[in-house]
Design an enzyme around this catalytic site. Structure first.
Site, short mmCIF file in Angstrom:
data_model
loop_
_atom_site.label_atom_id
_atom_site.label_comp_id
_atom_site.label_asym_id
_atom_site.label_seq_id
_atom_site.Cartn_x
_atom_site.Cartn_y
_atom_site.Cartn_z
N GLY A 188 0.81 -1.21 0.00
CA GLY A 188 0.00 0.00 0.00
C GLY A 188 0.84 1.26 0.00
N LEU B 288 0.40 3.59 -2.15
CA LEU B 288 0.77 3.39 -3.56
C LEU B 288 1.29 4.68 -4.20
CD1 LEU B 288 -2.19 1.12 -4.80
CD2 LEU B 288 0.00 0.44 -3.77
N HIS B 289 2.24 4.49 -5.13
CA HIS B 289 2.83 5.60 -5.89
C HIS B 289 3.04 5.12 -7.32
CE1 HIS B 289 6.45 3.25 -5.34
NE2 HIS B 289 6.34 3.34 -4.02
N HIS C 15 4.33 1.61 -8.04
CA HIS C 15 3.31 0.56 -7.99
C HIS C 15 2.42 0.60 -9.24
CE1 HIS C 15 3.93 1.29 -3.50
NE2 HIS C 15 4.23 0.02 -3.62
N GLN D 16 7.61 -9.59 7.67
CA GLN D 16 8.85 -9.14 7.01
C GLN D 16 9.48 -7.94 7.70
OE1 GLN D 16 6.62 -8.49 3.24
NE2 GLN D 16 7.92 -6.68 3.01
N GLN E 76 12.13 -3.90 -9.86
CA GLN E 76 13.59 -4.00 -9.78
C GLN E 76 14.14 -3.12 -8.66
OE1 GLN E 76 15.71 -5.97 -11.25
NE2 GLN E 76 17.63 -4.95 -10.71
N GLN F 61 14.90 -8.83 -3.55
CA GLN F 61 13.58 -9.47 -3.41
C GLN F 61 13.15 -10.09 -4.74
OE1 GLN F 61 10.10 -7.63 -1.33
NE2 GLN F 61 9.50 -7.07 -3.40
N SER G 180 7.36 4.07 -0.76
CA SER G 180 6.36 4.49 0.23
C SER G 180 7.05 5.14 1.42
CB SER G 180 5.55 3.28 0.72
OG SER G 180 4.99 2.61 -0.38
#
Ligand code: AMP
Length: 288
Positions: A33, A35-36, A39, A63, A150, A155, A188
């Site tokens: 969430g 979001l930008h 995302h 996490q 990326q 991750q 975020s």
């Protein structure tokens, strides 16, 4: 039209079964969430590759370390929903923690070696939490395709490997990092930065671009590049380096010489805000 928010596993499964029965392919964009445009670039990629897009919004406690920002992580569901409306999302899946982790939850996904360096070294247990939630989301949605950034290079690499090693049905796609006009990778966590820190933060991008240029000019010695980056970052008041590393792009192991595709990755605290960024280095043909 307002994008519908679904909060239970049973309901999202029922809705996605209907979509699949209609012959639609499912695209999943897992997020926490706030979001930008980083995302939304993933949502666009999902829309181009599939015909039913689910955005998951879940701040995954598994996490975060005990001293990290789980409690204060921005939760902005209404604004997120508006952004999803604007770019075109079929469903938002935003379950409460209790829907995802039962009190007696005991199963975790661990990945060997790839999680040992970089963020894995400074955030013990982080990738165990990431792999577990992503596998759960893949199983809950049975998405055909899932989209990651990326920006979180380690991750992305770990999730690609998990999908291969565990023969997952969902195909993992990695999309380019989206940046602010001054080069700062969108995140975020950027909203935590004070105006002074926000002014300093693009130094990460500038130093990574400097490495890229040095490699293009023929520099291959990792320690020369890393020492210079550390020197530049040390010079900035209020910052603390977590790591500056150059690793093999595939195995994520530190390199001595850049003699294969590599990743230069940095994690730096600006005040209490930890930002990460990375750039791909190709000693043969400079990419990106
Ligand atoms: P997060 O909400 O931070 O967990 O991120 C959700 C997904 O968006 C992850 O796959 C991130 O790698 C990706 N993402 C975050 N920031 C960016 C960015 N600036 N550009 C591209 N993808 C991003």
């Amino acid at each position: 039209m307002k994008t519908e928010v679904i909060t239970t596993v049973g309901e999202i499964r029922d809705r996605l079964k209907i979509a699949r029965d209609e012959g639609k392919s499912i695209g999943l964009v897992p997020t926490m969430g706030a979001l930008h445009s980083g995302h939304t670039s993933l949502i666009h990629a999902a829309r181009s590759a599939t015909n039913f897009v689910v955005v998951s919004i879940f701040v995954n406690p598994a996490q975060f370390g005990p001293t990290e920002d789980f409690e204060r992580y921005p939760r902005t569901l209404e604004a997120d929903r508006q952004l999803c409306d604007a770019v075109g999302t079929d469903l938002i899946f935003a379950p409460p923690v209790s829907e995802v982790y039962a009190p007696n939850h005991r199963t975790w996904v661990d990945i060997e070696t790839l999680g040992e360096q970089l963020c894995g070294a400074s955030r013990p247990g982080h990738f165990r939490g990431v792999c577990t939630i992503v596998l759960k989301l893949f199983n809950i949605t049975m998405a055909d395709h899932a989209f990651f950034g990326q920006k979180d290079a380690q991750q992305a690499r770990i999730l690609e490997k998990m999908a291969t090693d565990l023969n997952l049905f969902t195909q993992v796609h990695v999309c380019p990092t989206v940046r602010e006009a001054d080069g700062l990778a969108m995140s975020s966590r950027n909203r935590y930065l004070s105006p002074a820190e926000r002014y300093q933060a693009p130094v990460l991008y500038r130093t990574l671009q400097w490495i890229k240029e040095e490699v293009r000019r023929g520099e291959r010695e990792c320690h020369t590049l890393i020492d210079e980056i550390k020197r530049r970052l040390f010079a900035i008041p209020g910052t603390r380096i977590d790591y500056v590393q150059i690793v093999d792009s595939n195995l994520l192991k530190p390199l001595i010489q850049i003699d294969r595709p590599a990743l230069a990755a940095v994690a730096v605290f600006f005040g209490s805000t930890r930002l990460i960024d990375n750039v791909q280095l190709d000693p043969v043909s400079p990419g990106e």
